[in-house]
Motif scaffolding. Structure first.
Motif, PDB file in Angstrom:
ATOM      1  N   ILE A  32       0.822  -1.210   0.000  1.00  0.00           N
ATOM      2  CA  ILE A  32       0.000   0.000   0.000  1.00  0.00           C
ATOM      3  C   ILE A  32       0.858   1.262   0.000  1.00  0.00           C
ATOM      4  CG2 ILE A  32      -2.061  -1.091   0.913  1.00  0.00           C
ATOM      5  CD1 ILE A  32      -1.315  -0.122   3.685  1.00  0.00           C
ATOM      6  N   GLY A  33       2.173   1.099  -0.177  1.00  0.00           N
ATOM      7  CA  GLY A  33       3.073   2.236  -0.317  1.00  0.00           C
ATOM      8  C   GLY A  33       3.604   2.739   1.003  1.00  0.00           C
ATOM      9  N   GLY A  34       4.650   3.539   0.939  1.00  0.00           N
ATOM     10  CA  GLY A  34       5.223   4.150   2.127  1.00  0.00           C
ATOM     11  C   GLY A  34       5.834   3.167   3.104  1.00  0.00           C
ATOM     12  N   GLY A  35       6.243   1.992   2.616  1.00  0.00           N
ATOM     13  CA  GLY A  35       6.826   0.991   3.503  1.00  0.00           C
ATOM     14  C   GLY A  35       5.803   0.166   4.261  1.00  0.00           C
ATOM     15  N   LEU A  36       4.544   0.185   3.800  1.00  0.00           N
ATOM     16  CA  LEU A  36       3.455  -0.562   4.447  1.00  0.00           C
ATOM     17  C   LEU A  36       2.890  -1.609   3.497  1.00  0.00           C
ATOM     18  CD1 LEU A  36       1.487   2.435   5.995  1.00  0.00           C
ATOM     19  CD2 LEU A  36       3.065   0.917   7.169  1.00  0.00           C
ATOM     20  N   LYS A  37       2.548  -2.768   4.067  1.00  0.00           N
ATOM     21  CA  LYS A  37       1.865  -3.828   3.326  1.00  0.00           C
ATOM     22  C   LYS A  37       0.697  -4.308   4.178  1.00  0.00           C
ATOM     23  CE  LYS A  37       5.846  -5.416   0.758  1.00  0.00           C
ATOM     24  NZ  LYS A  37       7.160  -5.264   1.349  1.00  0.00           N
ATOM     25  N   ARG A  38      -0.336  -4.810   3.507  1.00  0.00           N
ATOM     26  CA  ARG A  38      -1.552  -5.219   4.210  1.00  0.00           C
ATOM     27  C   ARG A  38      -2.007  -6.580   3.708  1.00  0.00           C
ATOM     28  NH1 ARG A  38      -5.387  -0.617   3.352  1.00  0.00           N
ATOM     29  NH2 ARG A  38      -5.633  -1.283   1.218  1.00  0.00           N
TER      30      ARG A  38
END
Length: 114
Positions: free
Chosen positions: A19-25
């Motif tokens: 999901i961008g910015g070093g985040l995953k979901r």
């Protein structure tokens, strides 16, 4: 919005969305009343301050998080959790990299839109 996830989900087979910015979901299950999501933070990643209509409970699996709820900041570590009431401003910075489990009621419709 889809009304319900599969009854059984394999962590090895369930998609992990960047999901961008070093985040995953990763979606862990949902129906019309409840949703559980696993969120992966890279070292230094930030979940920017935001608010939504959903009640949220967050549980720290690994890493250290500097979590803010309505301007109050707490350092959270594995085993810690927090309750985020509807419409509360909240966000988190993860200086170490880590993993959270987020639960939402009702589900976050925006997580399911394609």
């Amino acid at each position: 919005m889809q009304k319900q996830s599969a009854l059984f989900l394999s962590g090895n087979e369930t998609e992990i969305e960047d999901i961008g910015g070093g985040l995953k979901r990763q979606m862990l299950g949902y129906n019309e009343e409840l949703m559980m999501v696993k969120v992966f933070f890279d070292k230094g990643a930030e979940g920017y301050v935001h608010a939504h209509r959903h009640s949220q409970v967050t549980y720290v699996i690994e890493g250290e998080f500097h979590f803010s709820i309505n301007g109050e900041v707490k350092v959270m570590k594995p085993g810690d959790s927090c309750l985020i009431p509807p419409h509360a401003d909240h966000g988190a910075v993860c200086p170490t990299g880590g993993i959270l489990i987020d639960t939402f009621s009702p589900p976050r419709e925006d997580f399911l839109e394609e």
